[in-house]
Design an enzyme around this catalytic site. Sequence first.
Site, PDB file in Angstrom:
ATOM      1  N   GLN A 178      34.706  12.816  -4.201  1.00  0.00           N
ATOM      2  CA  GLN A 178      35.535  11.824  -4.903  1.00  0.00           C
ATOM      3  C   GLN A 178      35.330  10.407  -4.395  1.00  0.00           C
ATOM      4  O   GLN A 178      35.968   9.488  -4.894  1.00  0.00           O
ATOM      5  CB  GLN A 178      37.029  12.199  -4.757  1.00  0.00           C
ATOM      6  CG  GLN A 178      37.404  13.507  -5.406  1.00  0.00           C
ATOM      7  CD  GLN A 178      37.304  13.487  -6.928  1.00  0.00           C
ATOM      8  OE1 GLN A 178      37.219  12.435  -7.552  1.00  0.00           O
ATOM      9  NE2 GLN A 178      37.285  14.657  -7.530  1.00  0.00           N
TER      10      GLN A 178
ATOM     11  N   ASP B 161      33.412  15.407   2.872  1.00  0.00           N
ATOM     12  CA  ASP B 161      33.331  15.762   1.458  1.00  0.00           C
ATOM     13  C   ASP B 161      33.415  14.456   0.664  1.00  0.00           C
ATOM     14  O   ASP B 161      34.487  13.847   0.573  1.00  0.00           O
ATOM     15  CB  ASP B 161      34.489  16.716   1.120  1.00  0.00           C
ATOM     16  CG  ASP B 161      34.559  17.034  -0.368  1.00  0.00           C
ATOM     17  OD1 ASP B 161      33.853  16.379  -1.165  1.00  0.00           O
ATOM     18  OD2 ASP B 161      35.336  17.937  -0.727  1.00  0.00           O
TER      19      ASP B 161
ATOM     20  N   CYS C  21      42.749  22.643  -7.758  1.00  0.00           N
ATOM     21  CA  CYS C  21      41.993  23.315  -6.686  1.00  0.00           C
ATOM     22  C   CYS C  21      42.446  22.848  -5.307  1.00  0.00           C
ATOM     23  O   CYS C  21      41.620  22.696  -4.392  1.00  0.00           O
ATOM     24  CB  CYS C  21      40.491  23.107  -6.834  1.00  0.00           C
ATOM     25  SG  CYS C  21      39.828  23.846  -8.312  1.00  0.00           S
TER      26      CYS C  21
ATOM     27  N   HIS D 253      40.154  20.082  -1.003  1.00  0.00           N
ATOM     28  CA  HIS D 253      39.851  20.887  -2.195  1.00  0.00           C
ATOM     29  C   HIS D 253      39.533  22.308  -1.713  1.00  0.00           C
ATOM     30  O   HIS D 253      39.053  22.490  -0.592  1.00  0.00           O
ATOM     31  CB  HIS D 253      38.620  20.251  -2.851  1.00  0.00           C
ATOM     32  CG  HIS D 253      38.244  20.809  -4.185  1.00  0.00           C
ATOM     33  ND1 HIS D 253      37.508  21.961  -4.320  1.00  0.00           N
ATOM     34  CD2 HIS D 253      38.475  20.345  -5.434  1.00  0.00           C
ATOM     35  CE1 HIS D 253      37.301  22.187  -5.609  1.00  0.00           C
ATOM     36  NE2 HIS D 253      37.882  21.224  -6.312  1.00  0.00           N
TER      37      HIS D 253
ATOM     38  N   LYS E 253      29.945  14.171 -10.876  1.00  0.00           N
ATOM     39  CA  LYS E 253      31.092  13.266 -10.723  1.00  0.00           C
ATOM     40  C   LYS E 253      30.644  11.816 -10.613  1.00  0.00           C
ATOM     41  O   LYS E 253      31.452  10.908 -10.545  1.00  0.00           O
ATOM     42  CB  LYS E 253      31.899  13.662  -9.486  1.00  0.00           C
ATOM     43  CG  LYS E 253      32.601  15.018  -9.672  1.00  0.00           C
ATOM     44  CD  LYS E 253      33.580  15.282  -8.566  1.00  0.00           C
ATOM     45  CE  LYS E 253      33.962  16.731  -8.470  1.00  0.00           C
ATOM     46  NZ  LYS E 253      35.046  17.107  -9.391  1.00  0.00           N
TER      47      LYS E 253
END
Length: 406
Positions: free
Chosen positions: A203, A200, A364, A123, A226
């Site tokens: 997600q 990261d 993104c 991202h 999220k």
Amino acid sequence: MTFDIQSIREDFPILSHQVYNKPLVYLDNAATTQKPRCVVEKIENGYYNVNANIHRGVHFLSQEATEAHEEARRTVQRFLNARSSNEIIFTRGTTESINLVASSFTDECMSAGDEVIVSVMEHHSNIVPWQIQAAKKGISLRVIPMNDKGELLLDEYRKLFTEKTRLVAVTQVSNVLGTVNPVKEIIAIAHEQGVPVLVDGAQSTPHMKVDVQDLDAEFFVFSGHKIYGPTGIGVLYGKEEWLDKLPPYQGGGEMIATVSFEKTVFNELPFKFEAGTPDYIGSTALAEALHYVEKIGMDRIAAQEQDLLEYATAQLKQIEGMRIFGEAADKGAVISFLVGNIHHYDMGMLLDRLGIAVRTGHHCAQPLMQALGIEGTVRASFSFYNTREEVDVLVRGIERVRQMFG
Ligand code: PMP
């Protein structure tokens, strides 16, 4: 396995809304998830009943609010299985967490010519913060490529290490392809070279169990919104020895022990990285969201989402001209696609008119789009509160749009 979707959906009032007189079909969960009642009530209760600035007050309310914020930190600690609550820093979200590490890590550990390894599917928030540091400090990025299925090439990754490699920063799950990257292996390979790793988890955290000690990541970041929590709150996990070593990101109240015009002594962890009044209402609402997720159970969440992914993939593949981007063996419930020559934006707009919320564009991740040779995709991303019936509505909607375009 029993999974009472209807009663779960009742926890999320927005899911029963209508748009354009059609039932809302919300398939934009990778962008943000909807909030269960308990999270919204926690926010309301926080402002109505517990609100007072934390850490500095001697009075009752301030102490109660402080305890709630610190209890939220311990909830996040348990959720990630971190060793200590000192390793949990509250930020505004994944983006701020990565910017924090990029700034502080580069200041402390990098000089001109040094390198950070990222992947082709990052991202922008795991690319641009490093580029900002690159412009300031003369560091550079090296990029792990992927195969046609959207899986990272680990042999190529191994070749990227040089004596200048200082950090690996990689996403656990791609927000576009759904690929679940083998981060444990990626971390082990980096550690063989003595290089720390930032993961990261924007997600991954909402969809799978994360154990930062098992992963052995030096840094792990995610966003509250999220994972059914509020916007504006997120987390940076960092191994204590690393957070101790890094300089503060921002200066201000809370992050100091003593200040004089001659010299400031910084506060201990975790406060050293939390300058200013923290979002103590957001942190407690995030903790409520994590409790909610734990109550449903990550195994059940993952199973329901895998079922939706498999069902949707099989249905979508029946559509003429369908191209799905990302067919990794290990994949989360995100489907990026294009149909024939229909522009992703047209598809998204027309699906919207049918009540179906999907995302269109580059998500993104423009460098990933360049690698795929496309400008954008339509993306449907699922949560455990979605149903097979909603997948059917999506499939019928796409078919209708396809026929409109002849
Ligand atoms: N990384 C990934 C993989 C993401 O999907 C996102 C959000 N789309 C981010 C980082 C940024 O998260 P936020 O906007 O909440 O900071």
